[in-house]
Design a protein around this motif. Structure first.
Motif, mmCIF file in Angstrom:
data_model
loop_
_atom_site.group_PDB
_atom_site.id
_atom_site.type_symbol
_atom_site.label_atom_id
_atom_site.label_comp_id
_atom_site.label_asym_id
_atom_site.label_seq_id
_atom_site.Cartn_x
_atom_site.Cartn_y
_atom_site.Cartn_z
ATOM 1 N N LYS A 12 0.863 -1.190 0.000
ATOM 2 C CA LYS A 12 0.000 0.000 0.000
ATOM 3 C C LYS A 12 0.900 1.241 0.000
ATOM 4 C CE LYS A 12 -3.982 -2.194 0.897
ATOM 5 N NZ LYS A 12 -4.242 -3.084 -0.203
ATOM 6 N N PRO A 13 1.155 1.817 -1.185
ATOM 7 C CA PRO A 13 2.046 2.980 -1.225
ATOM 8 C C PRO A 13 1.418 4.198 -0.547
ATOM 9 C CG PRO A 13 1.098 2.577 -3.382
ATOM 10 C CD PRO A 13 0.659 1.442 -2.498
ATOM 11 N N ASP A 14 2.277 5.000 0.040
ATOM 12 C CA ASP A 14 1.835 6.244 0.663
ATOM 13 C C ASP A 14 1.708 7.358 -0.369
ATOM 14 O OD1 ASP A 14 1.936 5.462 3.608
ATOM 15 O OD2 ASP A 14 3.930 4.883 2.921
ATOM 16 N N HIS A 15 2.491 7.247 -1.441
ATOM 17 C CA HIS A 15 2.487 8.257 -2.499
ATOM 18 C C HIS A 15 2.582 7.559 -3.852
ATOM 19 C CE1 HIS A 15 3.249 11.448 0.469
ATOM 20 N NE2 HIS A 15 4.025 10.540 1.049
ATOM 21 N N ILE A 16 1.745 7.994 -4.790
ATOM 22 C CA ILE A 16 1.777 7.456 -6.148
ATOM 23 C C ILE A 16 2.141 8.592 -7.087
ATOM 24 C CG2 ILE A 16 0.450 6.396 -8.002
ATOM 25 C CD1 ILE A 16 -1.289 5.098 -5.803
ATOM 26 N N VAL A 17 3.158 8.356 -7.901
ATOM 27 C CA VAL A 17 3.620 9.354 -8.870
ATOM 28 C C VAL A 17 3.257 8.842 -10.259
ATOM 29 C CG1 VAL A 17 5.625 10.540 -9.804
ATOM 30 C CG2 VAL A 17 5.524 10.028 -7.351
ATOM 31 N N ASP A 18 2.427 9.594 -10.963
ATOM 32 C CA ASP A 18 2.016 9.228 -12.316
ATOM 33 C C ASP A 18 2.990 9.843 -13.311
ATOM 34 O OD1 ASP A 18 0.851 8.790 -14.777
ATOM 35 O OD2 ASP A 18 -1.091 9.637 -14.241
ATOM 36 N N ALA A 19 3.790 8.997 -13.936
ATOM 37 C CA ALA A 19 4.768 9.473 -14.918
ATOM 38 C C ALA A 19 4.527 8.831 -16.288
ATOM 39 C CB ALA A 19 6.178 9.180 -14.425
ATOM 40 N N ILE A 20 3.318 8.375 -16.520
ATOM 41 C CA ILE A 20 2.993 7.757 -17.803
ATOM 42 C C ILE A 20 3.069 8.812 -18.902
ATOM 43 C CG2 ILE A 20 1.189 6.599 -19.144
ATOM 44 C CD1 ILE A 20 0.326 5.298 -16.474
ATOM 45 N N GLY A 21 3.782 8.471 -19.965
ATOM 46 C CA GLY A 21 3.955 9.396 -21.082
ATOM 47 C C GLY A 21 5.168 10.300 -20.939
ATOM 48 N N GLU A 22 5.829 10.247 -19.787
ATOM 49 C CA GLU A 22 7.017 11.075 -19.552
ATOM 50 C C GLU A 22 8.279 10.273 -19.870
ATOM 51 O OE1 GLU A 22 6.621 14.177 -18.904
ATOM 52 O OE2 GLU A 22 4.538 14.169 -18.264
ATOM 53 N N ALA A 38 7.450 12.689 0.686
ATOM 54 C CA ALA A 38 7.258 11.558 1.594
ATOM 55 C C ALA A 38 8.013 11.759 2.900
ATOM 56 C CB ALA A 38 7.726 10.272 0.915
ATOM 57 N N LYS A 39 7.498 11.124 3.941
ATOM 58 C CA LYS A 39 8.169 11.097 5.236
ATOM 59 C C LYS A 39 9.018 9.838 5.313
ATOM 60 C CE LYS A 39 4.372 13.491 7.459
ATOM 61 N NZ LYS A 39 3.198 13.340 8.300
ATOM 62 N N SER A 40 9.956 9.828 6.204
ATOM 63 C CA SER A 40 10.830 8.675 6.401
ATOM 64 C C SER A 40 10.001 7.410 6.629
ATOM 65 C CB SER A 40 11.759 8.920 7.589
ATOM 66 O OG SER A 40 12.614 7.824 7.768
ATOM 67 N N GLY A 41 10.337 6.345 5.895
ATOM 68 C CA GLY A 41 9.637 5.072 6.034
ATOM 69 C C GLY A 41 8.447 4.906 5.115
ATOM 70 N N GLU A 42 8.007 5.984 4.481
ATOM 71 C CA GLU A 42 6.868 5.883 3.572
ATOM 72 C C GLU A 42 7.298 5.305 2.227
ATOM 73 O OE1 GLU A 42 3.751 9.253 5.131
ATOM 74 O OE2 GLU A 42 5.034 9.799 3.445
ATOM 75 N N ILE A 43 6.344 4.674 1.567
ATOM 76 C CA ILE A 43 6.602 4.048 0.275
ATOM 77 C C ILE A 43 6.061 4.923 -0.841
ATOM 78 C CG2 ILE A 43 6.103 2.063 -1.203
ATOM 79 C CD1 ILE A 43 6.060 0.367 1.352
ATOM 80 N N VAL A 44 6.919 5.166 -1.822
ATOM 81 C CA VAL A 44 6.567 5.925 -3.017
ATOM 82 C C VAL A 44 6.619 4.967 -4.195
ATOM 83 C CG1 VAL A 44 7.245 7.829 -4.540
ATOM 84 C CG2 VAL A 44 7.543 8.056 -2.064
ATOM 85 N N VAL A 45 5.593 4.979 -5.023
ATOM 86 C CA VAL A 45 5.612 4.183 -6.249
ATOM 87 C C VAL A 45 5.418 5.122 -7.434
ATOM 88 C CG1 VAL A 45 3.144 3.585 -6.165
ATOM 89 C CG2 VAL A 45 4.703 2.186 -7.483
ATOM 90 N N GLU A 46 6.316 4.998 -8.389
ATOM 91 C CA GLU A 46 6.154 5.748 -9.636
ATOM 92 C C GLU A 46 5.654 4.772 -10.686
ATOM 93 O OE1 GLU A 46 8.693 8.935 -11.123
ATOM 94 O OE2 GLU A 46 9.041 7.668 -12.874
ATOM 95 N N ILE A 47 4.604 5.178 -11.387
ATOM 96 C CA ILE A 47 4.054 4.366 -12.465
ATOM 97 C C ILE A 47 4.449 5.039 -13.773
ATOM 98 C CG2 ILE A 47 1.974 3.376 -13.486
ATOM 99 C CD1 ILE A 47 0.679 3.685 -10.674
ATOM 100 N N THR A 48 5.144 4.274 -14.627
ATOM 101 C CA THR A 48 5.662 4.832 -15.864
ATOM 102 C C THR A 48 5.608 3.797 -16.982
ATOM 103 O OG1 THR A 48 7.574 5.900 -16.897
ATOM 104 C CG2 THR A 48 8.042 4.215 -15.250
ATOM 105 N N ASP A 49 5.604 4.279 -18.198
ATOM 106 C CA ASP A 49 5.698 3.390 -19.358
ATOM 107 C C ASP A 49 7.083 3.498 -20.003
ATOM 108 O OD1 ASP A 49 5.343 5.974 -20.269
ATOM 109 O OD2 ASP A 49 3.766 5.488 -21.703
ATOM 110 N N HIS A 50 7.979 4.217 -19.357
ATOM 111 C CA HIS A 50 9.327 4.470 -19.874
ATOM 112 C C HIS A 50 10.303 3.487 -19.222
ATOM 113 C CE1 HIS A 50 12.435 6.811 -21.763
ATOM 114 N NE2 HIS A 50 13.001 7.111 -20.616
ATOM 115 N N SER A 51 10.723 2.471 -19.963
ATOM 116 C CA SER A 51 11.538 1.393 -19.396
ATOM 117 C C SER A 51 12.877 1.872 -18.838
ATOM 118 C CB SER A 51 11.776 0.295 -20.430
ATOM 119 O OG SER A 51 12.540 0.781 -21.514
#
Length: 86
Positions: A12-22, A38-51
C-alpha cells in the motif's frame, strides 16, 4: 528487502507518482519530487511506461541514499517502481 512482483503490487504505497507518457530525465525528477514529499519510512511508487526509468531511478536513489529501492513490477504494460524513503 527482496520482494517479487506480486508482493510489490500488494504493498500500500503512501504516495503514487504518475509518470505515464514522460521520459527521462523528467521521470527521475518526478520520482525525486515524490520522495521529497514523503516522510521517512513511507513508500513511493512511480508508475511509468518508460523502461529506462527502471534503471535511472533505482541508481539515483541508491547513489544519493534517498531511500531503499524495493523493486519494479510490471502491470498492464506499465512499470511500477517502488521506493521506501530513508
Amino acid at each position: 528487502m527482496s520482494l517479487n512482483e506480486q508482493q510489490l503490487l500488494e504493498l500500500k504505497p503512501d504516495h503514487i507518482v504518475d509518470a505515464i507518457g514522460e521520459v527521462c530525465p523528467h521521470t527521475l525528477n518526478l520520482a525525486l519530487a515524490g520522495l521529497k514529499r514523503a516522510k521517512s519510512g513511507e513508500i513511493v511508487v512511480e508508475i511509468t511506461d518508460h523502461s529506462i526509468a527502471t534503471k535511472t531511478i533505482p541508481a539515483a536513489v541508491k547513489m544519493n541514499k534517498y531511500g531503499e529501492f524495493l523493486g519494479v513490477a510490471k502491470k498492464g504494460g506499465n512499470y511500477h517502481i517502488f521506493i521506501k524513503k530513508a
